[in-house]
Design a protein around this motif. Structure first.
Motif, PDB file in Angstrom:
ATOM      1  N   GLU A 128       0.807  -1.214   0.000  1.00  0.00           N
ATOM      2  CA  GLU A 128       0.000   0.000   0.000  1.00  0.00           C
ATOM      3  C   GLU A 128       0.845   1.271   0.000  1.00  0.00           C
ATOM      4  O   GLU A 128       0.475   2.267  -0.615  1.00  0.00           O
ATOM      5  CB  GLU A 128      -0.927   0.018   1.224  1.00  0.00           C
ATOM      6  N   HIS A 129       1.965   1.256   0.702  1.00  0.00           N
ATOM      7  CA  HIS A 129       2.704   2.503   0.929  1.00  0.00           C
ATOM      8  C   HIS A 129       4.101   2.504   0.305  1.00  0.00           C
ATOM      9  O   HIS A 129       4.814   3.494   0.434  1.00  0.00           O
ATOM     10  CB  HIS A 129       2.805   2.765   2.438  1.00  0.00           C
ATOM     11  N   GLY A 130       4.474   1.407  -0.313  1.00  0.00           N
ATOM     12  CA  GLY A 130       5.726   1.349  -1.053  1.00  0.00           C
ATOM     13  C   GLY A 130       5.432   1.000  -2.497  1.00  0.00           C
ATOM     14  O   GLY A 130       4.906   1.819  -3.249  1.00  0.00           O
ATOM     15  N   HIS A 131       5.717  -0.248  -2.865  1.00  0.00           N
ATOM     16  CA  HIS A 131       5.422  -0.735  -4.221  1.00  0.00           C
ATOM     17  C   HIS A 131       5.120  -2.223  -4.098  1.00  0.00           C
ATOM     18  O   HIS A 131       5.775  -2.936  -3.328  1.00  0.00           O
ATOM     19  CB  HIS A 131       6.624  -0.512  -5.132  1.00  0.00           C
ATOM     20  N   PRO A 132       4.110  -2.712  -4.835  1.00  0.00           N
ATOM     21  CA  PRO A 132       3.752  -4.137  -4.717  1.00  0.00           C
ATOM     22  C   PRO A 132       4.869  -5.096  -5.080  1.00  0.00           C
ATOM     23  O   PRO A 132       4.794  -6.276  -4.753  1.00  0.00           O
ATOM     24  CB  PRO A 132       2.538  -4.295  -5.639  1.00  0.00           C
ATOM     25  N   VAL A 133       5.937  -4.612  -5.722  1.00  0.00           N
ATOM     26  CA  VAL A 133       7.069  -5.487  -6.024  1.00  0.00           C
ATOM     27  C   VAL A 133       7.705  -6.024  -4.746  1.00  0.00           C
ATOM     28  O   VAL A 133       8.392  -7.047  -4.768  1.00  0.00           O
ATOM     29  CB  VAL A 133       8.110  -4.737  -6.893  1.00  0.00           C
ATOM     30  N   ALA A 134       7.490  -5.366  -3.614  1.00  0.00           N
ATOM     31  CA  ALA A 134       8.019  -5.848  -2.332  1.00  0.00           C
ATOM     32  C   ALA A 134       7.604  -7.285  -2.053  1.00  0.00           C
ATOM     33  O   ALA A 134       8.360  -8.046  -1.429  1.00  0.00           O
ATOM     34  CB  ALA A 134       7.541  -4.950  -1.189  1.00  0.00           C
ATOM     35  N   LEU A 135       6.429  -7.658  -2.513  1.00  0.00           N
ATOM     36  CA  LEU A 135       5.922  -8.999  -2.232  1.00  0.00           C
ATOM     37  C   LEU A 135       6.819 -10.085  -2.807  1.00  0.00           C
ATOM     38  O   LEU A 135       6.821 -11.215  -2.315  1.00  0.00           O
ATOM     39  CB  LEU A 135       4.493  -9.145  -2.767  1.00  0.00           C
ATOM     40  N   LEU A 136       7.598  -9.763  -3.822  1.00  0.00           N
ATOM     41  CA  LEU A 136       8.488 -10.768  -4.406  1.00  0.00           C
ATOM     42  C   LEU A 136       9.555 -11.215  -3.413  1.00  0.00           C
ATOM     43  O   LEU A 136      10.006 -12.365  -3.455  1.00  0.00           O
ATOM     44  CB  LEU A 136       9.138 -10.238  -5.682  1.00  0.00           C
ATOM     45  N   GLY A 137       9.971 -10.340  -2.509  1.00  0.00           N
ATOM     46  CA  GLY A 137      10.927 -10.744  -1.484  1.00  0.00           C
ATOM     47  C   GLY A 137      10.336 -11.756  -0.529  1.00  0.00           C
ATOM     48  O   GLY A 137      11.003 -12.731  -0.135  1.00  0.00           O
ATOM     49  N   TYR A 138       9.090 -11.553  -0.164  1.00  0.00           N
ATOM     50  CA  TYR A 138       8.355 -12.481   0.709  1.00  0.00           C
ATOM     51  C   TYR A 138       8.210 -13.838   0.029  1.00  0.00           C
ATOM     52  O   TYR A 138       8.490 -14.886   0.631  1.00  0.00           O
ATOM     53  CB  TYR A 138       6.999 -11.849   0.996  1.00  0.00           C
ATOM     54  N   ILE A 139       7.795 -13.818  -1.228  1.00  0.00           N
ATOM     55  CA  ILE A 139       7.608 -15.065  -1.968  1.00  0.00           C
ATOM     56  C   ILE A 139       8.938 -15.798  -2.123  1.00  0.00           C
ATOM     57  O   ILE A 139       9.003 -17.027  -2.002  1.00  0.00           O
ATOM     58  CB  ILE A 139       6.967 -14.774  -3.338  1.00  0.00           C
ATOM     59  N   ALA A 195      16.065   1.508  -5.954  1.00  0.00           N
ATOM     60  CA  ALA A 195      15.216   1.562  -4.761  1.00  0.00           C
ATOM     61  C   ALA A 195      14.254   0.377  -4.720  1.00  0.00           C
ATOM     62  O   ALA A 195      13.934  -0.125  -3.630  1.00  0.00           O
ATOM     63  CB  ALA A 195      14.436   2.878  -4.729  1.00  0.00           C
ATOM     64  N   GLN A 196      13.796  -0.075  -5.882  1.00  0.00           N
ATOM     65  CA  GLN A 196      12.878  -1.215  -5.906  1.00  0.00           C
ATOM     66  C   GLN A 196      13.612  -2.512  -5.599  1.00  0.00           C
ATOM     67  O   GLN A 196      13.070  -3.380  -4.916  1.00  0.00           O
ATOM     68  CB  GLN A 196      12.179  -1.266  -7.262  1.00  0.00           C
ATOM     69  N   ARG A 197      14.847  -2.657  -6.086  1.00  0.00           N
ATOM     70  CA  ARG A 197      15.647  -3.817  -5.714  1.00  0.00           C
ATOM     71  C   ARG A 197      15.881  -3.833  -4.211  1.00  0.00           C
ATOM     72  O   ARG A 197      15.811  -4.891  -3.566  1.00  0.00           O
ATOM     73  CB  ARG A 197      16.991  -3.806  -6.455  1.00  0.00           C
ATOM     74  N   SER A 198      16.130  -2.656  -3.630  1.00  0.00           N
ATOM     75  CA  SER A 198      16.332  -2.574  -2.182  1.00  0.00           C
ATOM     76  C   SER A 198      15.066  -2.956  -1.434  1.00  0.00           C
ATOM     77  O   SER A 198      15.130  -3.636  -0.406  1.00  0.00           O
ATOM     78  CB  SER A 198      16.755  -1.155  -1.786  1.00  0.00           C
ATOM     79  N   LEU A 199      13.914  -2.534  -1.940  1.00  0.00           N
ATOM     80  CA  LEU A 199      12.650  -2.865  -1.286  1.00  0.00           C
ATOM     81  C   LEU A 199      12.410  -4.370  -1.294  1.00  0.00           C
ATOM     82  O   LEU A 199      11.977  -4.943  -0.285  1.00  0.00           O
ATOM     83  CB  LEU A 199      11.494  -2.140  -1.994  1.00  0.00           C
ATOM     84  N   VAL A 200      12.684  -5.025  -2.409  1.00  0.00           N
ATOM     85  CA  VAL A 200      12.540  -6.486  -2.468  1.00  0.00           C
ATOM     86  C   VAL A 200      13.456  -7.147  -1.438  1.00  0.00           C
ATOM     87  O   VAL A 200      13.060  -8.073  -0.734  1.00  0.00           O
ATOM     88  CB  VAL A 200      12.845  -7.004  -3.886  1.00  0.00           C
ATOM     89  N   ALA A 201      14.689  -6.649  -1.336  1.00  0.00           N
ATOM     90  CA  ALA A 201      15.645  -7.228  -0.390  1.00  0.00           C
ATOM     91  C   ALA A 201      15.209  -6.992   1.054  1.00  0.00           C
ATOM     92  O   ALA A 201      15.293  -7.903   1.897  1.00  0.00           O
ATOM     93  CB  ALA A 201      17.031  -6.638  -0.619  1.00  0.00           C
ATOM     94  N   VAL A 202      14.742  -5.783   1.369  1.00  0.00           N
ATOM     95  CA  VAL A 202      14.277  -5.492   2.729  1.00  0.00           C
ATOM     96  C   VAL A 202      13.103  -6.402   3.095  1.00  0.00           C
ATOM     97  O   VAL A 202      13.027  -6.945   4.203  1.00  0.00           O
ATOM     98  CB  VAL A 202      13.881  -4.006   2.856  1.00  0.00           C
ATOM     99  N   SER A 203      12.185  -6.576   2.156  1.00  0.00           N
ATOM    100  CA  SER A 203      11.042  -7.468   2.386  1.00  0.00           C
ATOM    101  C   SER A 203      11.509  -8.892   2.645  1.00  0.00           C
ATOM    102  O   SER A 203      11.019  -9.572   3.555  1.00  0.00           O
ATOM    103  CB  SER A 203      10.116  -7.426   1.165  1.00  0.00           C
ATOM    104  N   ALA A 204      12.467  -9.355   1.844  1.00  0.00           N
ATOM    105  CA  ALA A 204      12.967 -10.723   2.010  1.00  0.00           C
ATOM    106  C   ALA A 204      13.666 -10.901   3.354  1.00  0.00           C
ATOM    107  O   ALA A 204      13.440 -11.902   4.054  1.00  0.00           O
ATOM    108  CB  ALA A 204      13.919 -11.067   0.865  1.00  0.00           C
ATOM    109  N   LEU A 205      14.495  -9.960   3.730  1.00  0.00           N
ATOM    110  CA  LEU A 205      15.233 -10.087   4.985  1.00  0.00           C
ATOM    111  C   LEU A 205      14.291 -10.012   6.187  1.00  0.00           C
ATOM    112  O   LEU A 205      14.479 -10.731   7.177  1.00  0.00           O
ATOM    113  CB  LEU A 205      16.306  -9.008   5.071  1.00  0.00           C
TER     114      LEU A 205
END
Length: 230
Positions: A128-139, A195-205
């Motif tokens: 909601e407040h970043g970018h939905p690409v973050a979910l890829l880190g979770y997956i 920034a989007q690559r960083s968001l995916v990584a933050v989500s994953a970690l």
């Protein structure tokens, strides 16, 4: 030579995944408490996995509201496809619970604890407040740490529970390697900004940390008949 997006993410995860694997090993240790821990595991995983389809649906919908965004169309297509691949997996856990002697209603009625909400809920925030690409880190974390082949059979032998109580473990061991390869291909084709690559990584970690905590709580939980919570 710089690493691809998928390669960079896998490298970062390789540094922290040993913590997650150690926590999982404590859950699966063969002792008298294993049947009870497995029932705790089913409850906790149901609380996590029943959120998978709604998370992906929400992320795909957000993609459609982003306006001109080169990530949005391919990301939404991937999420819509993956949603159908994951649909109904929470029901597998209810079936396993019944086979293990746990009424499925105990799973659906249990109040999700704060650490489960922290694991899953962070994704809603980033969607909601970043970018939905973050979910890829979770997956990437959930599917990159699938149960080991043969774990279902070992657990059936060690617990004395019916083999039918371990179908979700068996099926995810078979399916998630292919899903991880699909995700890597997507990451390497998306035009990700730094920034989007960083968001995916933050989500994953974050997912690794929260999932390791979840496993640690299962590993140290009292017998399932003594507590309704993991």
């Amino acid at each position: 030579m710089s690493l691809s997006a998928a390669g960079s993410l896998r490298l970062e995860l390789s540094l922290v995944n040993p913590v997650l694997r150690a926590a999982a090993a404590r859950v699966w240790r063969s002792d008298a408490g294993l049947p009870g821990r497995y029932r705790h595991y089913l409850r906790a995983m149901h609380q996590v996995i029943r959120a998978s389809v709604p998370l992906m649906e929400r992320a795909a919908t957000r993609c459609e509201t982003l306006g001109p965004d080169p990530l949005a169309p391919p990301l939404a297509r991937y999420l819509r496809t993956h949603t159908e691949q994951e649909r109904g997996h929470d029901d597998w856990l209810l079936t396993d619970a019944a086979a293990s002697g746990t009424p499925p209603g105990e799973l659906t009625a249990a109040v999700p604890p704060a650490h489960v909400a922290a694991l899953v809920g962070a994704q809603y925030y980033w969607i909601e407040h970043g970018h939905p690409v973050a979910l890829l880190g979770y997956i990437a974390v959930l599917e990159g740490n699938a149960p080991a082949p043969g774990l279902a059979g070992r657990l059936a032998g060690a617990t004395g529970l019916p083999r039918t109580a371990f179908e979700t473990v068996r099926l995810h061991a078979d399916l998630d390697d292919g899903h991880s390869a699909d995700l890597d291909r997507l990451l390497d084709t998306l035009p990700l900004k730094p920034a989007q690559r960083s968001l995916v990584a933050v989500s994953a970690l974050h997912t690794v940390t929260a999932l390791a905590e979840l496993f640690d709580r299962i590993a140290t939980a009292p017998h399932v008949s003594e507590s309704a919570h993991v």
